[in-house]
Design a protein around this motif. Structure first.
Motif, PDB file in Angstrom:
ATOM      1  N   CYS A  73       0.801  -1.231   0.000  1.00  0.00           N
ATOM      2  CA  CYS A  73       0.000   0.000   0.000  1.00  0.00           C
ATOM      3  C   CYS A  73       0.833   1.280   0.000  1.00  0.00           C
ATOM      4  O   CYS A  73       0.304   2.357  -0.220  1.00  0.00           O
ATOM      5  N   MET A  75       2.434   2.550   2.644  1.00  0.00           N
ATOM      6  CA  MET A  75       2.474   3.187   3.958  1.00  0.00           C
ATOM      7  C   MET A  75       3.891   3.156   4.512  1.00  0.00           C
ATOM      8  O   MET A  75       4.591   2.156   4.406  1.00  0.00           O
ATOM      9  N   ASN A 118      -6.529   3.663  -0.618  1.00  0.00           N
ATOM     10  CA  ASN A 118      -5.611   4.712  -0.167  1.00  0.00           C
ATOM     11  C   ASN A 118      -6.213   6.099  -0.321  1.00  0.00           C
ATOM     12  O   ASN A 118      -5.892   7.009   0.453  1.00  0.00           O
ATOM     13  N   HIS A 121      -7.595   8.314   2.479  1.00  0.00           N
ATOM     14  CA  HIS A 121      -6.689   9.008   3.395  1.00  0.00           C
ATOM     15  C   HIS A 121      -6.057  10.250   2.762  1.00  0.00           C
ATOM     16  O   HIS A 121      -5.099  10.801   3.295  1.00  0.00           O
ATOM     17  N   TYR A 125      -3.299  12.778   4.333  1.00  0.00           N
ATOM     18  CA  TYR A 125      -1.986  12.829   3.691  1.00  0.00           C
ATOM     19  C   TYR A 125      -1.630  14.274   3.322  1.00  0.00           C
ATOM     20  O   TYR A 125      -0.527  14.741   3.608  1.00  0.00           O
ATOM     21  N   LEU A 142      -0.519   8.036  -7.249  1.00  0.00           N
ATOM     22  CA  LEU A 142      -0.598   6.830  -6.433  1.00  0.00           C
ATOM     23  C   LEU A 142      -0.534   5.568  -7.280  1.00  0.00           C
ATOM     24  O   LEU A 142       0.207   4.634  -6.961  1.00  0.00           O
TER      25      LEU A 142
END
Length: 157
Positions: A73, A75, A118, A121, A125, A142
């Motif tokens: 992902c 992170m 994602n 968020h 972010y 992304l």
């Protein structure tokens, strides 16, 4: 530096034999030896204890100079709690707790589904990073970034 080298370095920097390190961590000398050869990785509880005992960060114990990122992902993996787990209860050095536990991915999803997950968020972010990505720009960036991560990389042909 690999995890096995980082663990050996911590032991040596503290002037300990494998037997002495094992005693401090309540494990066997053989366990320490297997970590240092790369055969296994300490479990999360042992890594936490090592961090406390020797005053080193998880990144140092795992052989990373800077915070690694989840290879599913994206992170940033900052704390012990962020890392997923392997089937043998060892820590996964590649995936986060949300994507990977007990040696398997938590959910089967496509790259597009991961992008959308994602995107939930994005506001957080943008605030954290001081950016102002639009949804369209964030999706494009992304998707391009996730495609470079281990889980999503296409095999060379």
């Amino acid at each position: 530096m690999e995890t096995k080298e980082a663990l050996a370095a911590v032991r040596k920097q503290n002037g300990l034999t494998q037997d002495e390190m094992a005693a401090k961590l309540f494990v066997t000398r053989q366990a320490v030896s297997r970590w240092e050869t790369g055969e296994t990785t300490p479990n999360v509880d042992t890594l936490k204890l090592m961090s406390e005992q020797f005053g080193v960060s998880i990144n140092e114990l795992l052989g990373h100079g800077e915070s690694p990122e989840c290879q599913s992902c994206g992170m940033t993996l900052k704390t012990f709690e962020d890392f997923g787990t392997e089937a043998d209860e060892g820590i996964s050095t590649e995936y986060c707790v949300y994507c990977y536990h007990d040696g398997a991915f938590s959910t089967e999803r496509t790259l597009e589904e991961m992008v959308e997950s994602n995107m939930k968020h994005l506001a957080e972010y943008n605030q954290e990073m001081g950016t102002d990505f639009s949804e369209e720009d964030a999706r494009t960036i992304l998707k391009a970034h996730l495609a470079t991560l281990k889980r999503w990389r296409q095999p060379a042909r």
